[in-house]
Design a protein around this motif. Structure first.
Motif, short mmCIF file in Angstrom:
data_model
loop_
_atom_site.label_atom_id
_atom_site.label_comp_id
_atom_site.label_asym_id
_atom_site.label_seq_id
_atom_site.Cartn_x
_atom_site.Cartn_y
_atom_site.Cartn_z
N TYR A 150 0.86 -1.18 0.00
CA TYR A 150 0.00 0.00 0.00
C TYR A 150 0.89 1.23 0.00
N CYS A 151 0.63 2.17 -0.89
CA CYS A 151 1.45 3.38 -0.92
C CYS A 151 0.71 4.48 -1.67
N GLY A 152 1.33 5.65 -1.72
CA GLY A 152 0.66 6.82 -2.24
C GLY A 152 0.30 6.74 -3.71
N ALA A 153 -0.85 7.28 -4.05
CA ALA A 153 -1.21 7.47 -5.45
C ALA A 153 -0.52 8.73 -5.97
N ARG A 154 0.21 9.41 -5.08
CA ARG A 154 1.09 10.53 -5.48
C ARG A 154 2.51 10.13 -5.14
N GLY B 188 2.53 7.30 2.04
CA GLY B 188 1.32 7.52 1.27
C GLY B 188 0.40 8.47 2.01
N GLY B 189 -0.81 8.58 1.52
CA GLY B 189 -1.80 9.48 2.09
C GLY B 189 -2.85 8.71 2.88
N ILE B 190 -4.05 9.26 2.93
CA ILE B 190 -5.07 8.65 3.79
C ILE B 190 -5.54 7.31 3.25
N GLY B 191 -5.47 7.10 1.92
CA GLY B 191 -5.85 5.79 1.36
C GLY B 191 -4.90 4.71 1.86
N THR B 192 -3.63 5.04 1.89
CA THR B 192 -2.62 4.10 2.38
C THR B 192 -2.87 3.78 3.86
N LEU B 193 -3.13 4.83 4.64
CA LEU B 193 -3.36 4.61 6.07
C LEU B 193 -4.60 3.76 6.30
N GLU B 194 -5.64 4.03 5.53
CA GLU B 194 -6.88 3.27 5.70
C GLU B 194 -6.63 1.78 5.44
N GLU B 195 -5.89 1.51 4.38
CA GLU B 195 -5.63 0.11 4.01
C GLU B 195 -4.76 -0.57 5.07
N GLN C 184 -14.36 -4.42 -2.78
CA GLN C 184 -13.90 -5.61 -3.50
C GLN C 184 -12.42 -5.52 -3.82
N ARG C 185 -11.94 -4.31 -4.06
CA ARG C 185 -10.49 -4.15 -4.28
C ARG C 185 -9.74 -4.66 -3.05
N LYS C 186 -10.11 -4.14 -1.89
CA LYS C 186 -9.37 -4.49 -0.68
C LYS C 186 -9.49 -5.98 -0.37
N ALA D 193 -14.21 2.84 -11.03
CA ALA D 193 -14.30 4.30 -10.97
C ALA D 193 -12.93 4.97 -10.94
N LEU D 194 -11.87 4.20 -10.63
CA LEU D 194 -10.54 4.80 -10.53
C LEU D 194 -9.64 4.46 -11.72
N VAL D 195 -10.18 3.77 -12.70
CA VAL D 195 -9.37 3.34 -13.86
C VAL D 195 -8.70 4.54 -14.52
N ARG E 111 -8.59 7.82 -13.19
CA ARG E 111 -7.93 8.71 -12.22
C ARG E 111 -6.58 8.17 -11.74
N GLU E 112 -6.50 6.86 -11.52
CA GLU E 112 -5.24 6.29 -11.03
C GLU E 112 -4.45 5.61 -12.15
N LEU E 113 -4.85 5.85 -13.39
CA LEU E 113 -4.10 5.37 -14.57
C LEU E 113 -3.89 3.86 -14.51
#
Ligand code: AMP
Length: 199
Positions: A14-18, A113-120, A96-98, A74-76, A78-80
């Motif tokens: 898990y890591c940043g999308a930035r 990473g950001g909050i997505g990383t922390l959540e995961e 379902q991803r997780k 939905a992220l196809v 946005r997250e390339l």
């Protein structure tokens, strides 16, 4: 690059999308991908080409590792979505991803990473604490990025909200090789060097 016929281990990262502001974070993501590839492993990740996610996936591939990505529809864009994945699952939603990532991984590791990383990270750690799975969980603390978080987590123990045993369920360290070895070995798997697993 030739890939291992069967990965020696499978780890969710898990890591940043930035990419973040510190070049050492991308360096560490490259080192993690490189480590996975050199040890014949499989990267399980969010399936995007953006940010550190893209860096770790490209480095895994470049070093001969297998890459399994899981991205919500939905992220196809946005997250390339990374169509170079050996296996890319486009799923209906984040749950379902997780779930699919957790199913395919034998260990979990968070990088900066950001909050997505922390959540995961927190989800798989809390699930471990509850006994929903028994897979090791780790946090790579690159260049002190997570110092404040780790200090807080450590303070939760004397504060009476977290037991020592629960705290110990999340491994942390600042060295890629040391942490990756600990995670693979804690999953009950051998750490096999590059050449031993080539076909
Ligand atoms: P970030 O750490 O915020 O850059 O996000 C890293 C990854 O976590 C991205 O692929 C996000 O899509 C993903 N993410 C964002 N929010 C969540 C969430 N609630 N649960 C799981 N993953 C998420």
């Amino acid at each position: 690059m030739t890939r291992a016929a069967t990965p020696t281990f499978s780890i969710a990262v898990y890591c940043g999308a930035r990419e973040g502001a510190n070049a050492r974070h991308a360096q560490a993501a490259r080192a993690v991908g490189d480590w996975i590839g050199r040890h014949g492993g499989q990267l399980v990740y969010g399936g995007g080409n953006s940010g550190l996610m893209g860096v770790v996936a490209q480095a895994t591939h470049a070093a001969g590792g297998r890459v399994l990505g899981v991205i919500p529809q939905a992220l196809v864009a946005r997250e390339l979505a990374n169509h170079d994945c050996d296996e890319l699952h486009v799923v209906p939603n984040m749950h379902q991803r997780k779930a699919l990532m957790a199913e395919h991984a034998q260990a979990f590791c968070a990088l900066p990473g950001g909050i997505g990383t922390l959540e995961e990270l927190f989800e798989v750690w809390t699930w471990r604490q509850l006994g929903y799975h028994d897979k090791p969980v780790g946090l790579l603390n690159v260049d002190g990025y997570y110092n404040d978080l780790l200090n807080f987590l450590n303070r939760m123990v004397p504060s009476g909200f977290l037991s020592h045993a629960q705290r110990a369920l999340m491994l942390d360290g600042d060295n890629v090789d040391t942490l990756m070895r600990r995670l693979v070995q804690a999953a009950g798997l051998p750490v096999i060097a590059f050449d031993a697993n080539r076909i």
